[in-house]
Design a protein around this motif. Structure first.
Motif, mmCIF file in Angstrom:
data_model
loop_
_atom_site.group_PDB
_atom_site.id
_atom_site.type_symbol
_atom_site.label_atom_id
_atom_site.label_comp_id
_atom_site.label_asym_id
_atom_site.label_seq_id
_atom_site.Cartn_x
_atom_site.Cartn_y
_atom_site.Cartn_z
ATOM 1 N N GLU A 93 0.810 -1.214 0.000
ATOM 2 C CA GLU A 93 0.000 0.000 0.000
ATOM 3 C C GLU A 93 0.844 1.267 0.000
ATOM 4 O O GLU A 93 0.452 2.280 -0.566
ATOM 5 N N LYS A 94 2.007 1.230 0.631
ATOM 6 C CA LYS A 94 2.853 2.418 0.723
ATOM 7 C C LYS A 94 3.772 2.507 -0.501
ATOM 8 O O LYS A 94 4.461 1.541 -0.829
ATOM 9 N N PRO A 95 3.790 3.657 -1.174
ATOM 10 C CA PRO A 95 4.672 3.824 -2.344
ATOM 11 C C PRO A 95 6.134 3.536 -2.035
ATOM 12 O O PRO A 95 6.858 2.972 -2.861
ATOM 13 N N GLN A 96 6.582 3.892 -0.838
ATOM 14 C CA GLN A 96 7.971 3.666 -0.465
ATOM 15 C C GLN A 96 8.282 2.167 -0.390
ATOM 16 O O GLN A 96 9.327 1.714 -0.857
ATOM 17 N N ASP A 97 7.349 1.392 0.196
ATOM 18 C CA ASP A 97 7.532 -0.061 0.263
ATOM 19 C C ASP A 97 7.518 -0.670 -1.130
ATOM 20 O O ASP A 97 8.295 -1.586 -1.430
ATOM 21 N N ARG A 98 6.646 -0.161 -1.970
ATOM 22 C CA ARG A 98 6.537 -0.684 -3.329
ATOM 23 C C ARG A 98 7.815 -0.432 -4.117
ATOM 24 O O ARG A 98 8.309 -1.311 -4.824
ATOM 25 N N GLU A 99 8.358 0.775 -3.972
ATOM 26 C CA GLU A 99 9.588 1.092 -4.687
ATOM 27 C C GLU A 99 10.749 0.237 -4.170
ATOM 28 O O GLU A 99 11.601 -0.202 -4.949
ATOM 29 N N GLU A 100 10.780 0.001 -2.865
ATOM 30 C CA GLU A 100 11.824 -0.848 -2.291
ATOM 31 C C GLU A 100 11.725 -2.262 -2.836
ATOM 32 O O GLU A 100 12.745 -2.886 -3.183
ATOM 33 N N LEU A 101 10.509 -2.788 -2.939
ATOM 34 C CA LEU A 101 10.308 -4.139 -3.474
ATOM 35 C C LEU A 101 10.717 -4.212 -4.941
ATOM 36 O O LEU A 101 11.296 -5.209 -5.388
ATOM 37 N N VAL A 102 10.403 -3.165 -5.704
ATOM 38 C CA VAL A 102 10.781 -3.118 -7.112
ATOM 39 C C VAL A 102 12.294 -3.229 -7.264
ATOM 40 O O VAL A 102 12.808 -4.012 -8.080
ATOM 41 N N GLU A 103 13.016 -2.455 -6.475
ATOM 42 C CA GLU A 103 14.468 -2.483 -6.572
ATOM 43 C C GLU A 103 15.035 -3.824 -6.103
ATOM 44 O O GLU A 103 15.980 -4.356 -6.706
ATOM 45 N N GLN A 104 14.456 -4.392 -5.049
ATOM 46 C CA GLN A 104 14.914 -5.693 -4.570
ATOM 47 C C GLN A 104 14.705 -6.771 -5.631
ATOM 48 O O GLN A 104 15.595 -7.606 -5.867
ATOM 49 N N ARG A 151 12.065 -0.943 -16.200
ATOM 50 C CA ARG A 151 13.316 -0.191 -16.383
ATOM 51 C C ARG A 151 14.416 -0.713 -15.464
ATOM 52 O O ARG A 151 15.562 -0.901 -15.888
ATOM 53 N N ARG A 152 14.071 -0.951 -14.214
ATOM 54 C CA ARG A 152 15.085 -1.419 -13.261
ATOM 55 C C ARG A 152 15.563 -2.823 -13.616
ATOM 56 O O ARG A 152 16.743 -3.150 -13.482
ATOM 57 N N MET A 153 14.646 -3.698 -14.023
ATOM 58 C CA MET A 153 15.032 -5.053 -14.427
ATOM 59 C C MET A 153 15.988 -5.002 -15.615
ATOM 60 O O MET A 153 17.010 -5.709 -15.651
#
Length: 322
Positions: A93-104, A151-153
């Motif tokens: 739900e939190k954009p910050q958590d989502r962005e962290e998961l994307v990078e991970q 993009r990150r992938m």
């Protein structure tokens, strides 16, 4: 055959012979591996947010062990993992958590201890799974986190290529795997492919940072040239023409000089970044040879033939100007 039955069959075959890395896939290890995978997927699809986040953090270690093992883990197997990863990201739900998961998730491209076969399988499985889950979705309807993840992938898989000094064999395997998603004659997600076409050579320029030859760039480029001859969707053709074939000329020293502008590289959730990308060297002969070969060996309707001839004229003009 069901996915797990397919995997069990492959693992059983592997158990009958020694691994090249000196490890035998014994029945006990097979059972343990399947149990671990089932627990991972169950956790990623679970209702407990903290457990999902924890499982994502634990995945790189499991992938590292996978890279050292004799288990014949294939692209289709990674698709099961990716369904769980995409679910986990989507449920944040939190954009910050989502962005962290994307990078991970993106960093895990390089979690296999140098096993580039698994790195490619992980990336290709991502593209296939994401295409299926966003089938029919246009670019404007794709969530920002999906665009960012693509993009990150791409960024992280290109770093794998760079460490191999842009191995032609590895890039060839990559191009072949992309036939199942990006270069498919029957694309599932137009929006995803449009985005991929628009960012591929931007990200290559970033990661290469001047350390790449025209021949190596062409190894990546030729499938896009063939795409111009095989793809039937007009929107995707226009995107490939503008964001790939034209872009490579615009970003050259000659192109930048004539346009008198910087190359802007956007990143979802970050916005437009005033980043002057390094020039990707382009040898027009590679493109011209491929286009002329396609025109001489394949039949095209008048409209497609005219489009390809226009590209030939453009690259011949560029060649003569250098």
């Amino acid at each position: 055959m069901e996915p797990h039955k397919t995997l069990i069959k492959r693992l059983a075959e592997a158990a009958t012979s020694d691994s090249d890395r000196g490890e035998r896939a014994t029945p006990a290890k097979v059972a343990k591996f399947l149990s671990q995978e089932a627990n991972i997927i169950q956790c990623l699809f679970g209702e407990n947010t903290s457990k999902r986040m924890h499982q994502v953090r634990q995945l790189p270690a499991w992938f590292t062990l996978l890279g050292k093992s004799s288990y014949p883990y294939a692209e289709e197997d990674f698709m099961r993992i990716w369904k769980g990863l995409l679910h986990t990201i989507r449920m944040s739900e939190k954009p910050q958590d989502r962005e962290e998961l994307v990078e991970q998730a993106a960093q895990m491209v390089d979690s296999f201890g140098g096993n580039t076969t698994l790195s490619l399988a992980y990336f290709s499985a991502f593209m296939r799974t994401t295409s299926e889950e966003h089938s029919g979705v246009k670019l404007k309807r794709l969530d920002k986190w999906v665009l960012m993840l693509v993009r990150r992938m791409l960024r992280h898989v290109l770093r794998v290529f760079k460490r191999t000094k842009w191995s032609a064999e590895l890039i060839g395997a990559f191009n072949k795997s992309m036939q199942k998603s990006v270069f498919s004659e029957k694309p599932k997600s137009h929006g995803l492919i449009v985005h991929y076409l628009s960012i591929f050579f931007e990200e290559l320029a970033k990661e290469a940072n001047g350390d790449i030859t025209a021949a190596q760039v062409s190894t990546f480029l030729l499938p896009f040239v063939k795409y111009m001859a095989t793809q039937k969707d007009g929107q995707l053709l226009n995107q490939c023409r503008a964001k790939v074939l034209y872009y490579l000329l615009y970003q050259s020293d000659l192109g930048r000089k004539s346009l008198k502008k910087k190359i802007i590289s956007p990143d979802p959730l970050v916005g437009k970044v005033d980043w002057k990308l390094s020039v990707l060297p382009v040898n027009p002969d590679y493109v011209l040879d491929e286009l002329n070969n396609l025109l001489s060996t394949s039949k095209f309707n008048p409209r497609r033939r005219k489009s390809l001839c226009n590209l030939i004229q453009l690259y011949e003009t560029y060649k003569s100007a250098n």
